[in-house]
Scaffold this motif. Structure first.
Motif, PDB file in Angstrom:
ATOM      1  N   ARG A  52      62.797 -21.238 -11.437  1.00  0.00           N
ATOM      2  CA  ARG A  52      61.341 -21.122 -11.449  1.00  0.00           C
ATOM      3  C   ARG A  52      60.744 -22.330 -12.159  1.00  0.00           C
ATOM      4  N   VAL A  53      59.746 -22.916 -11.565  1.00  0.00           N
ATOM      5  CA  VAL A  53      59.101 -24.093 -12.133  1.00  0.00           C
ATOM      6  C   VAL A  53      57.692 -23.776 -12.636  1.00  0.00           C
ATOM      7  N   VAL A  54      56.962 -22.935 -11.914  1.00  0.00           N
ATOM      8  CA  VAL A  54      55.537 -22.740 -12.195  1.00  0.00           C
ATOM      9  C   VAL A  54      55.248 -21.292 -12.581  1.00  0.00           C
ATOM     10  N   THR A  55      54.468 -21.119 -13.626  1.00  0.00           N
ATOM     11  CA  THR A  55      53.940 -19.810 -13.998  1.00  0.00           C
ATOM     12  C   THR A  55      52.423 -19.896 -14.031  1.00  0.00           C
ATOM     13  N   LEU A  56      51.782 -18.982 -13.322  1.00  0.00           N
ATOM     14  CA  LEU A  56      50.324 -18.914 -13.267  1.00  0.00           C
ATOM     15  C   LEU A  56      49.857 -17.640 -13.958  1.00  0.00           C
ATOM     16  N   GLU A  57      48.928 -17.781 -14.900  1.00  0.00           N
ATOM     17  CA  GLU A  57      48.398 -16.636 -15.637  1.00  0.00           C
ATOM     18  C   GLU A  57      46.872 -16.713 -15.685  1.00  0.00           C
ATOM     19  N   ALA A  58      46.244 -15.553 -15.662  1.00  0.00           N
ATOM     20  CA  ALA A  58      44.784 -15.463 -15.755  1.00  0.00           C
ATOM     21  C   ALA A  58      44.398 -14.642 -16.981  1.00  0.00           C
ATOM     22  N   ARG A  59      43.305 -15.011 -17.616  1.00  0.00           N
ATOM     23  CA  ARG A  59      42.853 -14.298 -18.813  1.00  0.00           C
ATOM     24  C   ARG A  59      42.046 -13.060 -18.438  1.00  0.00           C
ATOM     25  N   VAL A  60      42.254 -12.022 -19.205  1.00  0.00           N
ATOM     26  CA  VAL A  60      41.482 -10.792 -19.038  1.00  0.00           C
ATOM     27  C   VAL A  60      40.098 -11.007 -19.643  1.00  0.00           C
ATOM     28  N   VAL A  61      39.079 -10.790 -18.830  1.00  0.00           N
ATOM     29  CA  VAL A  61      37.701 -10.933 -19.279  1.00  0.00           C
ATOM     30  C   VAL A  61      37.178  -9.630 -19.863  1.00  0.00           C
ATOM     31  N   GLN A  62      37.524  -8.527 -19.196  1.00  0.00           N
ATOM     32  CA  GLN A  62      36.949  -7.235 -19.589  1.00  0.00           C
ATOM     33  C   GLN A  62      37.874  -6.112 -19.159  1.00  0.00           C
ATOM     34  N   ILE A  63      37.912  -5.063 -19.989  1.00  0.00           N
ATOM     35  CA  ILE A  63      38.559  -3.803 -19.615  1.00  0.00           C
ATOM     36  C   ILE A  63      37.441  -2.777 -19.407  1.00  0.00           C
ATOM     37  N   ARG A  64      37.437  -2.156 -18.239  1.00  0.00           N
ATOM     38  CA  ARG A  64      36.390  -1.176 -17.969  1.00  0.00           C
ATOM     39  C   ARG A  64      37.021   0.064 -17.330  1.00  0.00           C
ATOM     40  N   THR A  65      36.277   1.157 -17.320  1.00  0.00           N
ATOM     41  CA  THR A  65      36.751   2.392 -16.699  1.00  0.00           C
ATOM     42  C   THR A  65      35.841   2.747 -15.539  1.00  0.00           C
ATOM     43  N   GLY A  66      36.464   2.892 -14.357  1.00  0.00           N
ATOM     44  CA  GLY A  66      35.747   3.388 -13.192  1.00  0.00           C
ATOM     45  C   GLY A  66      36.068   4.858 -13.009  1.00  0.00           C
ATOM     46  N   LEU A  67      35.063   5.664 -12.671  1.00  0.00           N
ATOM     47  CA  LEU A  67      35.257   7.106 -12.554  1.00  0.00           C
ATOM     48  C   LEU A  67      35.703   7.499 -11.146  1.00  0.00           C
ATOM     49  N   LYS A  68      36.423   8.596 -11.071  1.00  0.00           N
ATOM     50  CA  LYS A  68      36.870   9.118  -9.778  1.00  0.00           C
ATOM     51  C   LYS A  68      35.676   9.238  -8.823  1.00  0.00           C
ATOM     52  N   GLY A  69      35.868   8.716  -7.615  1.00  0.00           N
ATOM     53  CA  GLY A  69      34.817   8.770  -6.613  1.00  0.00           C
ATOM     54  C   GLY A  69      33.967   7.515  -6.547  1.00  0.00           C
ATOM     55  N   GLU A  70      33.987   6.696  -7.600  1.00  0.00           N
ATOM     56  CA  GLU A  70      33.256   5.435  -7.564  1.00  0.00           C
ATOM     57  C   GLU A  70      34.025   4.400  -6.740  1.00  0.00           C
ATOM     58  N   THR A  71      33.339   3.312  -6.414  1.00  0.00           N
ATOM     59  CA  THR A  71      33.987   2.242  -5.642  1.00  0.00           C
ATOM     60  C   THR A  71      34.142   1.005  -6.519  1.00  0.00           C
ATOM     61  N   VAL A  72      34.988   0.077  -6.030  1.00  0.00           N
ATOM     62  CA  VAL A  72      35.292  -1.136  -6.786  1.00  0.00           C
ATOM     63  C   VAL A  72      35.035  -2.361  -5.913  1.00  0.00           C
ATOM     64  N   GLY A  73      34.264  -3.300  -6.420  1.00  0.00           N
ATOM     65  CA  GLY A  73      34.160  -4.621  -5.834  1.00  0.00           C
ATOM     66  C   GLY A  73      33.300  -4.741  -4.599  1.00  0.00           C
ATOM     67  N   TYR A  74      33.269  -5.979  -4.066  1.00  0.00           N
ATOM     68  CA  TYR A  74      32.494  -6.266  -2.863  1.00  0.00           C
ATOM     69  C   TYR A  74      32.929  -5.384  -1.698  1.00  0.00           C
ATOM     70  N   GLY A  75      31.955  -4.923  -0.950  1.00  0.00           N
ATOM     71  CA  GLY A  75      32.237  -4.117   0.232  1.00  0.00           C
ATOM     72  C   GLY A  75      32.587  -2.684  -0.065  1.00  0.00           C
ATOM     73  N   ALA A  76      32.689  -2.343  -1.357  1.00  0.00           N
ATOM     74  CA  ALA A  76      33.071  -0.975  -1.747  1.00  0.00           C
ATOM     75  C   ALA A  76      34.298  -0.513  -0.980  1.00  0.00           C
ATOM     76  N   THR A  77      35.284  -1.394  -0.900  1.00  0.00           N
ATOM     77  CA  THR A  77      36.456  -1.123  -0.054  1.00  0.00           C
ATOM     78  C   THR A  77      37.473  -0.200  -0.707  1.00  0.00           C
ATOM     79  N   THR A  78      37.391  -0.023  -2.010  1.00  0.00           N
ATOM     80  CA  THR A  78      38.295   0.891  -2.709  1.00  0.00           C
ATOM     81  C   THR A  78      37.483   2.016  -3.340  1.00  0.00           C
TER      82      THR A  78
END
Length: 388
Positions: free
Chosen positions: A245-271
């Protein structure tokens, strides 16, 4: 004996300000090249460093390979070749992506070698070279089955019969299916290239890319041209990856949040959440080369490949939830113990725990694309052992 700590060279964004970091192990890169060089023997082994060394940086990668023993480099563009020469002045550098008349003066000044792949380019090169007392060298690319760049077999054989003062320093072709060792086209291309080698007797020849090095007949040619395998990518589609392995890519956590059952996540409400869900939102997205097609839902690929990408944090893999967006990606961390992930922590996107090619497959692509898509907003760390 205590192992020496690696030297760390940094580049790119300020680590205090960046949303992610790339760690590039130059020792692993050099070890991969040496492994491929040993496997290529008795052929010489070059290095393909086009696309800014597959996204990792010519200015860092080429000196590490030069120190490992590499003396020949391939780039796509003359501009890239000049950057190689800037850090390795004595290197032999060949330019793959054709030749244009306005670049001739640059070739004469910089000692770059064009790879000519058409009768038009050969005629143009000959006419420009005729004005010089010291003729500039060139390589010849012949198409044996790729149908991309290169003279046809018929054109190349006709050229060989009348080379005279236009003798190339290298004869090369490119394998189209080398990652599938059993593919019939491999043998067809090798047999065609053998005919060419007979017509171009005494001229250095090259056929093997990264997967081609693993072909049994690689030793018949004088120069191999590894690319993705040096950078840790899979050379073969049907075998375990032997590369470090040569490359490791990591991203920083900006925020921890809680989504409630039945709510949607993100653009398009796809989840739509099926339970109360803890979500880690990270500062990396498709503007950083982390592809939108890796989304957990809401992209066409999910109809063919049900599972999207994953991250690795707090000792576990966590799935992408919703769509990857321009600057942000969300991960479902519900199954991790509470308080094990906090803002400012890093989630691995590929590296030690998620193979580059596994991350690529989840996005419906290949490791090459992930590497060469890496954006310029990351903080970069280059690791290299102290010189003896």
């Amino acid at each position: 004996m205590t192992a020496k700590k690696p030297q760390i060279t940094t580049a790119g964004a300020d680590p205090r300000l960046a949303g992610g970091r790339l760690t590039i192990d130059l020792d692993a890169l050099a070890a991969n090249w040496l492994f491929l060089a040993k496997k290529s023997k008795p052929a010489e082994t070059s290095a393909v460093v086009k696309a800014d060394a597959y996204g990792l940086g010519i200015v860092h990668v080429v000196p590490a390979l030069w120190q490992a023993g590499c003396r020949t480099f391939f780039v796509a563009l003359a501009e890239e070749g000049l950057r190689v020469k800037a850090v390795a002045p004595d290197a032999r550098v060949l330019v793959l992506n054709g030749f244009f008349a306005e670049a001739f003066e640059t070739y004469g000044q910089s000692d770059l070698i064009p790879v000519l792949g058409s009768i038009h380019e050969l005629d143009l090169w000959k006419s420009l070279n005729a004005r010089r007392k010291d003729k500039l060298p060139f390589a010849l690319h012949v198409d044996t089955g790729m149908n991309r760049l290169g003279l046809s077999l018929t054109e190349a054989l006709a050229f060989a019969a009348d080379m005279r003062d236009q003798k190339p320093v290298l004869l090369m072709t490119h394998l189209a299916t080398a990652d599938e060792q059993a593919h019939a086209l491999n043998l067809k291309q090798i047999e065609s290239f053998q005919k060419l080698r007979g017509a171009f007797a005494g001229i250095e020849s090259s056929i093997a890319n990264s997967p081609g090095i693993f072909h049994a007949r690689i030793g018949e040619y004088e120069l191999s041209r590894p690319g993705v395998a040096m950078y840790g990518g899979e050379p073969l589609s049907s075998a375990a990856n032997p590369m470090r392995r040569v490359v490791t890519l990591e991203a920083r956590v900006v925020q921890i949040r809680t989504g409630l059952k039945g709510e949607t996540v993100g653009y398009g409400a796809t989840t739509t959440l099926e339970r109360d869900t803890r979500i880690a939102v990270c500062s990396a997205g498709y503007a950083d080369g982390y592809l939108r097609s890796a989304s957990g839902s809401g992209v066409p690929l999910r109809a063919a490949v049900p599972n999207g990408g994953v991250g690795f944090v707090a000792g576990s893999k966590v799935p992408i939830i919703g769509r990857v967006t321009m600057d942000l990606t969300s991960f479902d961390i519900t199954d991790l113990p509470v308080d094990t992930v906090s803002p400012g922590d890093f989630i691995e996107l590929f590296g030690h725990n998620i193979a580059l090619d596994d991350a690529a497959r989840a996005a419906g692509t290949i490791g090459y694309e992930l590497l060469t898509s890496l954006g310029n907003r990351y903080h970069r760390r280059y690791l290299k052992s102290e010189s003896n």
